[in-house]
Design a protein around this motif. Structure first.
Motif, short mmCIF file in Angstrom:
data_model
loop_
_atom_site.label_atom_id
_atom_site.label_comp_id
_atom_site.label_asym_id
_atom_site.label_seq_id
_atom_site.Cartn_x
_atom_site.Cartn_y
_atom_site.Cartn_z
N ARG A 65 -1.72 -7.92 -5.42
CA ARG A 65 -2.90 -7.86 -4.35
C ARG A 65 -2.98 -6.40 -3.89
N ALA A 66 -1.87 -5.98 -3.21
CA ALA A 66 -2.09 -4.61 -2.65
C ALA A 66 -2.17 -3.45 -3.73
N PHE A 67 -1.53 -3.63 -4.87
CA PHE A 67 -1.79 -2.77 -5.93
C PHE A 67 -3.30 -2.63 -6.10
N ALA A 103 0.79 -1.04 0.05
CA ALA A 103 0.12 -0.06 0.10
C ALA A 103 0.99 1.32 -0.17
N SER A 104 1.75 1.38 0.94
CA SER A 104 2.69 2.35 0.83
C SER A 104 3.37 2.66 -0.74
N LEU A 105 3.94 1.53 -0.98
CA LEU A 105 4.74 1.55 -2.19
C LEU A 105 3.73 1.78 -3.22
N ALA A 106 2.48 1.60 -3.23
CA ALA A 106 1.48 1.97 -4.29
C ALA A 106 1.41 3.71 -4.31
N ARG A 107 1.65 4.26 -3.19
CA ARG A 107 1.31 5.67 -2.94
C ARG A 107 2.52 6.26 -3.43
N GLY A 135 -6.31 0.53 -6.49
CA GLY A 135 -6.58 0.91 -7.66
C GLY A 135 -5.75 0.92 -8.91
N LEU A 136 -4.64 0.45 -8.49
CA LEU A 136 -3.69 0.44 -9.65
C LEU A 136 -3.91 -1.14 -10.52
#
Length: 361
Positions: free
Chosen positions: A269-271, A244-248, A275-276
């Motif tokens: 899964r996290a991305f 999640a933090s990496l996606a941001r 919404g990515l």
């Protein structure tokens, strides 16, 4: 009920009114024993449930026909394939395999080395913990040939057979750059082992070769839980937790390289939850080509590791040393000077990076 006593050559001999020497020669198919006698002896051995005593035979021949394999994590899919290849190759050469698991503990590894010396195995293949080599040096000096697999131990004068992780990381990074990636990250285990170090080096060197810098935070470390046995299957959870933090942080067109496919699974899964769209907004590249990788949606681009080839090359090299030692009456088994053989991995391109076709090639 008391256990049944093990059937011996003497039991067969007494049953057939033959000498123990004749029975032994018949079971070994020696020409000095007639065909009919050999047939009778083998039939009686089958009826009595006779099983040769391998330990007694090894004491006579001074050859245990057993190899030790010391491994850190047998549930690692790469190591599972490695073990299968080693066992199959050893079996065709008449050798049994004694498997010891260290769970990346130097204490466990030290005990394993000592046990193998006591058992008198003919040679040892080891994936070392990489923290201390004294026990391996003692084993080598005791006359037991040793070949390292997958991880090096600098200063230990033995052969290494492994994967060229540096080349694999370079191929994955080059592929990401070729698709127009605007940002690159590498997610790696927080372990001080040579495969991790080589992947990081390959990632950074490739960026430097393209005139691109790699800030310190471009390499993201996944915590390895200390309270969980490393022999359990890999877990995508830690990588999912930081996804999640990496996606941001990751902008459009970013590509994230993962040190293994389980980390890639957690990141995908996290991305998605952030919404990515993997393969459209952001790219993910794995490492290992584990069986599930081709069945993700999108299918995962990854680096395929030559596990069976490493296993076969490793045991072949070890058996060269074993046979040389036996032929020279107990030398240290040196065939030539120590060699480092790193086998090339293969980039498998699928659909998890923007700008690439969906098929494997």
């Amino acid at each position: 009920m008391s256990p049944r006593r093990r059937t011996t050559l003497r039991d067969i001999a007494e049953s057939l009114d033959l000498s123990v020497n004749t029975v032994s020669r018949a079971l070994a198919d020696k020409d000095a024993v007639g065909v009919e006698t050999r047939r009778r002896v083998k039939a009686e051995a089958e009826r009595l449930g006779y099983v040769p005593n391998t330990m007694a035979r090894s004491l006579v021949l001074q050859n245990a026909m057993t190899l030790g394999l010391v491994i850190t994590n047998p549930s690692n899919p790469f190591y599972a394939r490695l073990i299968s290849a080693i066992e199959e190759r050893g079996r065709t050469r008449g050798y049994s395999l004694m498997l010891m698991v260290t769970e990346d503990s130097v204490d466990n590894e030290r005990r394993a080395a000592e046990e193998l010396m006591r058992w008198g195995v003919d040679g040892v293949l080891a994936i070392p913990v990489q923290h201390g080599a004294e026990h391996w040096e003692r084993l080598r000096k005791s006359g037991v040939p040793l070949v390292l697999l997958n991880r090096d131990l600098p200063g230990l004068d033995v052969d290494l057979v492994g994967v060229d992780y540096y080349a694999g990381a370079r191929a994955a990074t080059e592929h990401a750059l070729s698709t127009g990636a605007t940002e690159l990250y590498l997610v790696e285990e927080d372990l001080d082992i040579s495969p991790v170090a080589e992947r990081i080096r390959g990632f950074r060197d490739t960026l430097a070769a393209h005139g691109l810098g790699a800030p310190d935070d471009a390499v993201v470390r996944v915590d390895s839980p200390e309270d969980v046995s490393v022999s359990i299957p890999f877990d995508p959870g830690p990588a999912y937790g930081l996804g999640a933090s990496l996606a941001r942080r990751a902008g459009p067109g970013a590509v994230v390289l993962a040190g293994n496919d389980y980390h890639a699974l957690g990141l995908c899964r996290a991305f998605s939850e952030q919404g990515l769209r993997v393969g459209v907004d952001v790219g993910v590249i794995g490492h290992g080509d584990h069986p599930f990788s081709a069945y993700l949606d999108p299918a995962l681009t990854t680096v395929r590791l030559p596990a069976p080839e490493v296993g076969r090359a490793g045991i072949d090299r070890l058996l060269e040393h074993v046979e040389t030692a036996a032929g020279s009456g107990g030398s240290d088994g040196a065939v030539t000077g120590p060699t480092h053989t790193l086998l090339p991995p293969e980039l498998v391109v699928r659909a998890s990076v923007p700008g690439t076709a969906g098929g494997e090639h």
